[in-house]
Design a protein around this motif. Structure first.
Motif, PDB file in Angstrom:
ATOM      1  N   GLY A  11      -6.528   1.504  -7.489  1.00 23.11           N
ATOM      2  CA  GLY A  11      -5.199   1.631  -6.913  1.00 23.11           C
ATOM      3  C   GLY A  11      -5.087   1.107  -5.494  1.00 23.11           C
ATOM      4  O   GLY A  11      -6.056   0.630  -4.894  1.00 23.11           O
ATOM      5  N   PHE A  12      -3.889   1.213  -4.947  1.00 24.99           N
ATOM      6  CA  PHE A  12      -3.570   0.732  -3.606  1.00 24.99           C
ATOM      7  C   PHE A  12      -4.375   1.495  -2.559  1.00 24.99           C
ATOM      8  O   PHE A  12      -4.474   2.721  -2.595  1.00 24.99           O
ATOM      9  CB  PHE A  12      -2.077   0.919  -3.341  1.00 24.99           C
ATOM     10  N   ALA A  13      -4.956   0.748  -1.606  1.00 24.05           N
ATOM     11  CA  ALA A  13      -5.716   1.296  -0.479  1.00 24.05           C
ATOM     12  C   ALA A  13      -6.995   1.994  -0.902  1.00 24.05           C
ATOM     13  O   ALA A  13      -7.623   2.684  -0.103  1.00 24.05           O
ATOM     14  CB  ALA A  13      -4.847   2.246   0.354  1.00 24.05           C
ATOM     15  N   GLY A  14      -7.385   1.816  -2.158  1.00 25.67           N
ATOM     16  CA  GLY A  14      -8.595   2.459  -2.651  1.00 25.67           C
ATOM     17  C   GLY A  14      -9.720   1.459  -2.862  1.00 25.67           C
ATOM     18  O   GLY A  14      -9.812   0.440  -2.181  1.00 25.67           O
ATOM     19  N   SER A  15     -10.563   1.755  -3.821  1.00 29.58           N
ATOM     20  CA  SER A  15     -11.704   0.903  -4.146  1.00 29.58           C
ATOM     21  C   SER A  15     -12.061   1.169  -5.596  1.00 29.58           C
ATOM     22  O   SER A  15     -11.501   2.076  -6.233  1.00 29.58           O
ATOM     23  CB  SER A  15     -12.896   1.240  -3.235  1.00 29.58           C
ATOM     24  N   PRO A  16     -13.012   0.398  -6.151  1.00 30.63           N
ATOM     25  CA  PRO A  16     -13.436   0.676  -7.526  1.00 30.63           C
ATOM     26  C   PRO A  16     -13.947   2.089  -7.740  1.00 30.63           C
ATOM     27  O   PRO A  16     -14.067   2.528  -8.890  1.00 30.63           O
ATOM     28  CB  PRO A  16     -14.529  -0.372  -7.762  1.00 30.63           C
ATOM     29  N   GLY A  43     -12.725  -2.356   2.371  1.00 40.95           N
ATOM     30  CA  GLY A  43     -13.236  -2.804   3.657  1.00 40.95           C
ATOM     31  C   GLY A  43     -13.561  -1.641   4.574  1.00 40.95           C
ATOM     32  O   GLY A  43     -13.272  -0.480   4.257  1.00 40.95           O
ATOM     33  N   PRO A  44     -14.111  -1.925   5.741  1.00 43.65           N
ATOM     34  CA  PRO A  44     -14.450  -0.855   6.678  1.00 43.65           C
ATOM     35  C   PRO A  44     -13.221  -0.249   7.342  1.00 43.65           C
ATOM     36  O   PRO A  44     -13.303   0.837   7.927  1.00 43.65           O
ATOM     37  CB  PRO A  44     -15.347  -1.549   7.706  1.00 43.65           C
ATOM     38  N   SER A  45     -12.086  -0.948   7.262  1.00 40.56           N
ATOM     39  CA  SER A  45     -10.868  -0.484   7.922  1.00 40.56           C
ATOM     40  C   SER A  45      -9.650  -0.942   7.131  1.00 40.56           C
ATOM     41  O   SER A  45      -9.683  -2.004   6.490  1.00 40.56           O
ATOM     42  CB  SER A  45     -10.785  -1.054   9.345  1.00 40.56           C
ATOM     43  N   PRO A  46      -8.542  -0.176   7.179  1.00 44.31           N
ATOM     44  CA  PRO A  46      -7.301  -0.618   6.546  1.00 44.31           C
ATOM     45  C   PRO A  46      -6.774  -1.934   7.114  1.00 44.31           C
ATOM     46  O   PRO A  46      -5.894  -2.553   6.503  1.00 44.31           O
ATOM     47  CB  PRO A  46      -6.334   0.536   6.836  1.00 44.31           C
ATOM     48  N   GLU A  47      -7.314  -2.350   8.282  1.00 46.27           N
ATOM     49  CA  GLU A  47      -6.904  -3.641   8.837  1.00 46.27           C
ATOM     50  C   GLU A  47      -7.143  -4.773   7.833  1.00 46.27           C
ATOM     51  O   GLU A  47      -6.503  -5.829   7.916  1.00 46.27           O
ATOM     52  CB  GLU A  47      -7.667  -3.931  10.131  1.00 46.27           C
ATOM     53  N   ASP A 149     -13.673  10.921  -1.283  1.00 48.08           N
ATOM     54  CA  ASP A 149     -12.690   9.854  -1.483  1.00 48.08           C
ATOM     55  C   ASP A 149     -12.853   8.806  -0.389  1.00 48.08           C
ATOM     56  O   ASP A 149     -12.676   9.093   0.798  1.00 48.08           O
ATOM     57  CB  ASP A 149     -11.280  10.451  -1.451  1.00 48.08           C
ATOM     58  N   THR A 150     -13.185   7.581  -0.773  1.00 47.06           N
ATOM     59  CA  THR A 150     -13.436   6.514   0.195  1.00 47.06           C
ATOM     60  C   THR A 150     -12.220   5.640   0.464  1.00 47.06           C
ATOM     61  O   THR A 150     -12.329   4.615   1.137  1.00 47.06           O
ATOM     62  CB  THR A 150     -14.576   5.612  -0.308  1.00 47.06           C
ATOM     63  N   SER A 151     -11.058   6.026  -0.037  1.00 45.44           N
ATOM     64  CA  SER A 151      -9.855   5.211   0.166  1.00 45.44           C
ATOM     65  C   SER A 151      -9.393   5.271   1.618  1.00 45.44           C
ATOM     66  O   SER A 151      -9.786   6.145   2.393  1.00 45.44           O
ATOM     67  CB  SER A 151      -8.741   5.668  -0.768  1.00 45.44           C
ATOM     68  N   TYR A 152      -8.565   4.317   1.999  1.00 46.51           N
ATOM     69  CA  TYR A 152      -8.054   4.249   3.372  1.00 46.51           C
ATOM     70  C   TYR A 152      -7.179   5.468   3.687  1.00 46.51           C
ATOM     71  O   TYR A 152      -6.508   6.004   2.802  1.00 46.51           O
ATOM     72  CB  TYR A 152      -7.215   2.993   3.574  1.00 46.51           C
ATOM     73  N   VAL A 153      -7.168   5.853   4.960  1.00 46.68           N
ATOM     74  CA  VAL A 153      -6.350   6.994   5.386  1.00 46.68           C
ATOM     75  C   VAL A 153      -4.997   6.540   5.936  1.00 46.68           C
ATOM     76  O   VAL A 153      -4.141   7.363   6.245  1.00 46.68           O
ATOM     77  CB  VAL A 153      -7.083   7.857   6.427  1.00 46.68           C
ATOM     78  N   TRP A 154      -4.797   5.248   6.087  1.00 47.74           N
ATOM     79  CA  TRP A 154      -3.493   4.698   6.451  1.00 47.74           C
ATOM     80  C   TRP A 154      -3.437   3.262   5.952  1.00 47.74           C
ATOM     81  O   TRP A 154      -4.455   2.690   5.540  1.00 47.74           O
ATOM     82  CB  TRP A 154      -3.233   4.763   7.962  1.00 47.74           C
ATOM     83  N   ALA A 155      -2.239   2.686   5.975  1.00 49.27           N
ATOM     84  CA  ALA A 155      -2.074   1.296   5.581  1.00 49.27           C
ATOM     85  C   ALA A 155      -1.073   0.630   6.513  1.00 49.27           C
ATOM     86  O   ALA A 155      -0.125   1.274   6.982  1.00 49.27           O
ATOM     87  CB  ALA A 155      -1.576   1.201   4.143  1.00 49.27           C
ATOM     88  N   PRO A 156      -1.264  -0.666   6.819  1.00 48.45           N
ATOM     89  CA  PRO A 156      -0.251  -1.393   7.600  1.00 48.45           C
ATOM     90  C   PRO A 156       1.083  -1.376   6.861  1.00 48.45           C
ATOM     91  O   PRO A 156       1.118  -1.425   5.623  1.00 48.45           O
ATOM     92  CB  PRO A 156      -0.818  -2.817   7.675  1.00 48.45           C
ATOM     93  N   MET A 157       2.171  -1.330   7.596  1.00 44.86           N
ATOM     94  CA  MET A 157       3.479  -1.236   6.951  1.00 44.86           C
ATOM     95  C   MET A 157       3.781  -2.459   6.093  1.00 44.86           C
ATOM     96  O   MET A 157       4.468  -2.355   5.070  1.00 44.86           O
ATOM     97  CB  MET A 157       4.564  -1.023   7.999  1.00 44.86           C
ATOM     98  N   ALA A 158       3.269  -3.627   6.478  1.00 46.62           N
ATOM     99  CA  ALA A 158       3.498  -4.813   5.648  1.00 46.62           C
ATOM    100  C   ALA A 158       2.853  -4.651   4.275  1.00 46.62           C
ATOM    101  O   ALA A 158       3.378  -5.135   3.264  1.00 46.62           O
ATOM    102  CB  ALA A 158       2.966  -6.063   6.346  1.00 46.62           C
ATOM    103  N   ALA A 159       1.708  -3.958   4.232  1.00 41.16           N
ATOM    104  CA  ALA A 159       1.056  -3.708   2.948  1.00 41.16           C
ATOM    105  C   ALA A 159       1.879  -2.740   2.102  1.00 41.16           C
ATOM    106  O   ALA A 159       1.984  -2.900   0.881  1.00 41.16           O
ATOM    107  CB  ALA A 159      -0.350  -3.158   3.170  1.00 41.16           C
TER     108      ALA A 159
END
Length: 250
Positions: A11-16, A43-47, A149-159
């Motif tokens: 899913g979005f902002a997650g990983s396998p 990745g290491p960051s939501p960036e 849970d290794t998914s991102y804790v935030w996402a850029p608004m464009a994403a």
């Protein structure tokens, strides 16, 4: 070639990791698997999500599908959350090779009022332009499970914006999906509205007798990692086994 392979899409902002619990039981069935990491994810960051738009996710999924078809004649596509949107697009685009689809918490209708179909959807462009990032809470029926849970804790608004665009572009294609489908949904999912199931049942082109719905009463969004994960994984494994039985008669 194996008669069937399985493509697992996170899913979005997650990983396998979100679909990795399926790997062992599906491998035990003897089916080849593909488990791609979508662009901007893992990745290491939501960036890492900056500048990535949904067509890049589709391109990566198409490449994974093409590779898997070198090992299997047809493919079952399992999509978790945003991966469900990808699974639906693949089924619409490739009916000759997509055997069937599993949609786990498929993000057809988000619970946010800013999402497509929500009461505040017209305000979404303004919010996207003003806020620098969107927080992503890790919600589980058992809060202790969030630690893994290794998914991102935030996402850029464009994403976030491209995710909303992806939803808008996917829903009109539901009628083009003819493949058998298994829908898994948590009744308490705080991210994907349970009403998504009704939308899928009403708008999918899949014949009614080839649609299955399984509800999870206690799990939230991450069906393969929350409290009922064993049951969710077992549902997918049973579905894959059923599809295999159709191509491998006893």
């Amino acid at each position: 070639l194996a008669p069937l392979g399985v493509l697992l899409l996170h899913g979005f902002a997650g990983s396998p990791d979100s679909v990795r619990p399926l790997v062992a039981p599906l491998s035990a069935l003897g089916v080849p698997l593909a488990l791609p990491t979508l662009p901007g994810h893992g990745g290491p960051s939501p960036e890492a999500l900056r500048g990535v738009a949904w067509p890049a996710w589709m391109a990566a999924a198409n490449a994974a599908l093409e590779e898997l078809l070198t090992r299997a004649e047809r493919v079952i596509v399992v999509g978790n959350s945003m991966g469900g949107l990808i699974a639906l697009q693949l089924a619409a685009d490739h009916p000759a090779v997509v055997d069937s689809v599993v949609l786990a918490s498929a993000a057809i209708q988000l619970s946010s009022p800013l999402a497509p179909g929500g009461p505040l959807a017209p305000l979404a462009p303004l919010v996207l332009a003003v806020l620098p990032r969107w927080p992503l809470a890790k919600r589980y029926a058992d809060p202790s499970l969030a630690a893994g849970d290794t998914s991102y804790v935030w996402a850029p608004m464009a994403a976030i914006g491209t995710l909303l665009d992806f939803i808008r572009c996917t829903r009109p294609r539901l009628a083009a999906v003819q493949a058998p489908v298994l829908i898994l949904q948590g009744r308490r999912d705080p991210l994907v509205a349970p009403a998504s199931v009704a939308i899928l049942l009403q708008e999918l082109g899949t014949p009614a007798q080839q649609r299955q719905v399984v509800w999870f009463e206690r799990s939230l969004h991450e069906l393969f990692r929350d409290g009922e994960r064993e049951a969710a994984v077992a549902c997918v494994a049973a579905f894959v086994q059923e599809r295999l039985a159709l191509v491998r008669p006893a």
